[in-house]
Design an enzyme around this catalytic site. Structure first.
Site, PDB file in Angstrom:
ATOM      1  N   ASP A  73       0.831  -1.209   0.000  1.00 47.87           N
ATOM      2  CA  ASP A  73       0.000   0.000   0.000  1.00 47.87           C
ATOM      3  C   ASP A  73       0.868   1.263   0.000  1.00 47.87           C
ATOM      4  OD1 ASP A  73      -2.814   0.939   0.405  1.00 47.87           O
ATOM      5  OD2 ASP A  73      -1.956   1.844   2.206  1.00 47.87           O
ATOM      6  N   GLU A 125       1.732  -0.589  -5.023  1.00 46.04           N
ATOM      7  CA  GLU A 125       0.688   0.390  -5.322  1.00 46.04           C
ATOM      8  C   GLU A 125       1.373   1.750  -5.271  1.00 46.04           C
ATOM      9  OE1 GLU A 125      -3.210   2.774  -3.904  1.00 46.04           O
ATOM     10  OE2 GLU A 125      -1.496   2.412  -2.617  1.00 46.04           O
TER      11      GLU A 125
HETATM   12  C1  NOJ Z   1      -4.419   2.755  -0.887  1.00 55.08           C
HETATM   13  C2  NOJ Z   1      -5.572   1.845  -0.631  1.00 55.08           C
HETATM   14  O1  NOJ Z   1      -5.855   1.112  -1.788  1.00 55.08           O
HETATM   15  C3  NOJ Z   1      -6.725   2.720  -0.198  1.00 55.08           C
HETATM   16  O2  NOJ Z   1      -7.915   2.012  -0.156  1.00 55.08           O
HETATM   17  C4  NOJ Z   1      -6.373   3.343   1.125  1.00 55.08           C
HETATM   18  O3  NOJ Z   1      -7.409   4.234   1.506  1.00 55.08           O
HETATM   19  C5  NOJ Z   1      -5.060   4.115   1.041  1.00 55.08           C
HETATM   20  N1  NOJ Z   1      -4.051   3.418   0.333  1.00 55.08           N
HETATM   21  C6  NOJ Z   1      -4.531   4.443   2.403  1.00 55.08           C
HETATM   22  O4  NOJ Z   1      -4.059   3.276   3.011  1.00 55.08           O
END
Ligand code: NOJ
Length: 595
Positions: free
Chosen positions: A233, A312
């Site tokens: 993440d 991500e």
């Molecule tokens: C990316 C995640 O996919 C999202 O859902 C989340 O709100 C943010 N990062 C913060 O962790």
């Protein structure tokens, strides 16, 4: 990008017909280079105990569905202990399962069942921030400024004569300030802590060796339980620029531009392209790469068949993103440039070519994705005016997508994506052609973005609605309870699994066919060359694995039918006519003659 701004036209160089843009993998390439990975959003996939929230036992029971679908692996969004202020991306304990989702034993059973079925399992790792209920943050609040406990997070004194102004001007991605002030033990207003997301998601200090050691230990904890990898993440956010300088650009990741002045305050594309300049002091700092090199070493120590890291990282341009997948770093990085590309042949051609080239330059596969739990589902996104930027959620009273058009294009776009060399992620429900819930009542919305922007930004609830498994029954087969945590729109009954299973022409059967053919022809490991059938409205390419003649993929993004090249149709995303044409918004895969 602000929702009122228009996408600026770009001039695209015509792709060279016949040129091989990407070379095939060797047949013994590791599993993750061409894997199709299905994203499960645990709270919305299958609810075994009927409390309205999906859970691990529900997932375990439904895994055979994914085996039948033909994917290689699953990625589960977080199921760890959490107060759920950001749907589990606010983790209070990285080594335990939230009771709403089950127990550690349920996680073990899920992993074991997946492996029995031949499916690999990726879990989510959230290293940029913890929950404010994590024991570390509680200890930080109880400790004094300058203490080792505070040093695990980003605490600073405020500006102004009494420290009443935040340490810098950074906003939160979700809206509002990126800093909150604490009350010290003696009751006086005290230091500020950084939270790039919700106030309950304090950012960790990745310069602190204890933080580094802790996450290496968390990686080992889940590897020892048998997981095959991690989706990481906010992978571009862990390290902030020294001195935490003010920033006047945008910080938004999910479509809307959030500044101190609120969403959509900026319309200047130069500002919107903040990452392209490499200037944003909270994103894509050089220091993150060293972290991933150390994680790669941890994962590699587990040996073959290889456990993976998927970034991500909302980073531009593609060459910057490719740095996350250099040989000693991560294995995959989501190609969000592809996800953000509107339904336009020239743009799709350009993004496929440029992303293959930038990943090839570092020897990494490209990781294709069209939907996830943070963006409007592509069956709805593609039914909106494609000249407008993406929106963060859609609600009643706003322009509604053309559902039929969106679904037709979504099927065609997915058929294009699943032919591309590299890996691909499929978000739960896209195999059913599920639309976004675009008329959800505001009072059930839970996305922190919605609340942090005083309901200005709709947010992501509409793509997180529980799966319809049956056309009737409580919560459409999601679980035995009548009240799923988010309401399902009416359209979901007709799109339920039991309405599509075995039905020729259904989206579910289309995905099953695409995935079977992709596997048979080993397209994920194939080469890619542009084909002469391409035009201003047509994407056309050949993909061929070593020793296989491959397939010719043709997608018509235009409004009118185009001539269909000769050849046996292996699969089409929509009905073909007898006139030898390829209808609008349709993709075909054609057999390429051997030799
Ligand atoms: C990316 C995640 O996919 C999202 O859902 C989340 O709100 C943010 N990062 C913060 O962790």
């Amino acid at each position: 990008m602000g929702k009122h701004g228009r996408v600026t036209e770009t001039t695209l160089a015509p792709a060279a017909v016949g040129a091989t843009v990407h070379a095939a993998d060797s047949p013994d390439a590791p599993w993750w280079r061409d894997a199709v990975i299905y994203q499960i959003y645990p709270r919305s996939w299958a609810d075994a105990d009927g409390d309205g929230i999906g859970d691990l036992p529900g997932i375990t029971a439904r895994l055979p569905y994914l085996k039948d679908l033909g994917v290689d692996a699953v990625w589960l969004s977080p199921f760890y202990v959490s107060p759920m202020h950001d749907a589990g991306y606010d983790v209070a304990d990285y080594r335990d399962v939230d009771p709403r989702f089950g127990t550690l034993a349920d996680a073990d059973a899920m992993i074991a069942r997946a492996h029995d079925l031949g499916l690999k399992v990726l879990v989510d790792l959230v290293p940029n921030h913890t929950s404010s209920e994590h024991e570390w943050f509680r200890a930080a609040l109880a400790a004094a400024p300058g203490s080792p406990e505070r040093d695990r997070y980003v605490f600073r004194d405020g500006r102004g004569p009494h420290g009443e102004e935040p340490p810098n001007n950074w906003p939160s991605v979700f809206g509002g300030r990126g800093w909150s002030r604490v009350t010290e033990a003696d009751g006086t207003p005290g230091q500020w802590y950084l939270h790039l997301f919700d106030t309950t998601q304090p950012d960790l200090n990745w310069h602190n060796p204890e933080v580094r050691a802790e996450f290496e230990s968390v990686l080992r904890f889940w590897c020892d339980r048998g997981v095959d990898g991690f989706r990481v993440d906010v992978a571009h956010g862990l390290v902030k620029r020294d001195g935490l300088p003010d920033w006047h650009g945008a910080v938004g990741l999910y479509d809307e531009v959030l500044t101190e002045d609120g969403p959509d305050a900026v319309g200047d594309p130069a500002v919107l392209d903040h990452n392209a300049t490499g200037d944003a002091p909270m994103w894509d700092q050089e220091g993150v790469h060293e972290i991933y090199r150390s994680w790669r070493a941890v994962l590699d120590s587990y040996g073959s068949p290889g456990r993976i890291l998927c970034a991500e990282a909302w980073v531009k341009p593609e060459e910057r993103l490719a740095r996350y997948v250099r040989p000693a770093e991560m294995h995959q990085a989501f190609n969000f440039d592809f996800l953000e590309t509107p339904w336009d042949a020239a743009r799709i051609t350009a993004v496929v070519e440029s992303s293959l080239r930038s990943n090839d330059a570092v020897g990494a596969p490209t990781t294709w994705v069209l939907s996830n739990h943070d963006v409007v589902r592509h069956a709805s996104r593609l039914g909106l005016d494609q000249s407008l930027p993406r929106t963060n959620g859609i609600r009643a009273g706003e322009p509604q997508p053309d559902a039929a058009l969106g679904l037709r294009r979504a099927r065609a776009y997915s058929a294009l994506m699943l032919a591309l060399p590299g890996g691909a992620y499929v978000y739960q429900g896209e195999e059913l052609g599920l639309p976004e819930h675009t008329t959800m009542p505001d009072d059930v919305r839970q996305d922190p973005t919605f609340h942090a922007t005083q309901r200005e930004v709709t947010g992501r609830d509409g793509c997180r609605v529980p799966m319809p498994w049956t056309h009737d029954g409580p919560s459409l087969g999601f679980g035995p309870g009548d009240h799923p945590w988010l309401p399902q729109p009416e359209a979901y009954a007709g799109l339920a699994v039991d309405q599509q299973d075995g039905v020729e022409g259904s989206t579910l059967e289309l995905y099953r066919t695409l995935l079977r053919l992709r596997r048979e022809h080993r397209l994920g490991g194939g080469s890619l060359a542009w084909d002469a059938a391409a035009s201003a409205t047509v994407v056309a390419f050949r993909v061929a694995a070593q020793g296989d003649p491959g397939v010719l993929v043709v997608t018509n993004t235009g409004a009118d039918p185009v001539t269909l090249p000769d050849g046996e149709v292996l699969v089409a995303s929509g009905p073909l006519d007898d006139a030898g044409t390829l209808p609008a918004d349709t993709t075909v895969w054609l057999r390429v003659a051997a030799g």
